[in-house]
Design a protein around this motif. Structure first.
Motif, PDB file in Angstrom:
ATOM      1  N   THR A   1      79.194  33.917  93.342  1.00  0.00           N
ATOM      2  CA  THR A   1      79.858  32.922  94.193  1.00  0.00           C
ATOM      3  C   THR A   1      79.622  31.495  93.672  1.00  0.00           C
TER       4      THR A   1
ATOM      5  N   ALA B   1      84.245  42.868  94.455  1.00  0.00           N
ATOM      6  CA  ALA B   1      84.150  44.326  94.631  1.00  0.00           C
ATOM      7  C   ALA B   1      84.427  44.607  96.103  1.00  0.00           C
TER       8      ALA B   1
ATOM      9  N   GLY C   1      86.842  42.252 104.154  1.00  0.00           N
ATOM     10  CA  GLY C   1      85.448  41.845 104.000  1.00  0.00           C
ATOM     11  C   GLY C   1      84.500  43.003 104.204  1.00  0.00           C
TER      12      GLY C   1
ATOM     13  N   ASP D   1      81.154  41.210  98.366  1.00  0.00           N
ATOM     14  CA  ASP D   1      82.337  40.955  99.202  1.00  0.00           C
ATOM     15  C   ASP D   1      81.974  40.008 100.363  1.00  0.00           C
TER      16      ASP D   1
ATOM     17  N   SER E   1      79.065  43.794  89.063  1.00  0.00           N
ATOM     18  CA  SER E   1      78.937  45.190  88.647  1.00  0.00           C
ATOM     19  C   SER E   1      79.569  46.069  89.735  1.00  0.00           C
TER      20      SER E   1
ATOM     21  N   SER F   1      81.156  48.788  92.144  1.00  0.00           N
ATOM     22  CA  SER F   1      80.835  50.159  92.618  1.00  0.00           C
ATOM     23  C   SER F   1      79.374  50.582  92.456  1.00  0.00           C
TER      24      SER F   1
ATOM     25  N   PHE G   1      73.483  40.506  89.386  1.00  0.00           N
ATOM     26  CA  PHE G   1      72.695  39.944  90.481  1.00  0.00           C
ATOM     27  C   PHE G   1      71.194  39.953  90.230  1.00  0.00           C
TER      28      PHE G   1
END
Ligand code: AR6
Length: 187
Positions: free
Chosen positions: A18, A28, A35, A40, A129, A131, A168
């Motif tokens: 973000t 994703a 949302g 997400d 990344s 899923s 992340f």
């Protein structure tokens, strides 16, 4: 880690997507486009209500039954630094296995996101990344699919010059960088 592919660049980094100031960041999402948690939730929280409004419009006008797995759509970036958010839906790996069908859907999620960016003349795109969080696909296998798809497609695109994987945590980054090193060794 950064690699050159002709005049294109693929970058792996640790970070919060973000905060990226690329032309687009990829979300994703889930088929509802309304949302959720993970990346997400973070995108909608920071990007503000404009993103959700456009998602609702897309649902109403284009995808009343939800965005199919592997497809991608684009909205404003709202209050984010990125101008656009590309929403895609990766597969759900119920039993933690990325079988042939799910591999195809995951590859399509990356491919269709990148093709959409290219069609809109965007130059830089950041991916999470897909899923490998709530959707439980195994990170090692999913990262190989993600990287292979980008390595194959990026050199063929007209407009997209830079793809970033904004990962992340250090652990996720380590898996991606190990697999990228392996994949480029074979090329
Ligand atoms: N920046 C970068 N990566 C992040 C961020 C962030 N701010 N936040 C989480 N991640 P997930 P999925 C990483 O669960 O598996 C949602 O509820 C996270 O560590 O976000 O595709 C949707 O609405 C992981 O590596 O997405 C769907 O219902 C990666 O992003 C469902 O989750 C993906 O984890 C989609 O599940």
């Amino acid at each position: 880690m950064e690699i050159k592919l002709g005049n294109k660049k693929l970058i792996l980094k640790i970070g919060d997507i973000t905060e990226e100031n690329t032309d687009a960041i990829v979300n994703a999402a889930n088929p509802t486009l309304l949302g959720g948690g993970g990346v997400d939730g973070a995108i909608h929280r920071k990007g503000g209500s404009k993103i959700l409004e456009e998602c609702k419009k897309i649902r109403k006008e284009q995808y009343p039954d939800g965005l199919p797995f592997g497809e991608a759509v684009i909205t404003t970036g709202g209050n984010l630094k990125a101008r656009y958010v590309i929403h895609t839906v990766g597969p759900i790996c119920d039993r933690g296995v990325l079988d042939t069908e799910k591999t195809k859907l995951l590859s399509n999620a990356y491919k269709n996101s990148l093709l959409l960016a290219d069609r809109l003349h965007l130059k830089s795109v950041a991916f999470p990344s897909i899923s490998t969080g709530a959707y439980r696909c195994p990170l090692d296998d999913a990262s190989k699919v993600a990287l292979k798809t980008i390595l194959d497609l990026l050199p063929k695109l007209k407009n997209v010059e830079t793809v970033i994987f904004t990962l992340f945590t250090k652990d996720i980054y380590n898996v991606y960088s190990k697999n990228l090193k392996e994949l480029i060794k074979d090329r």
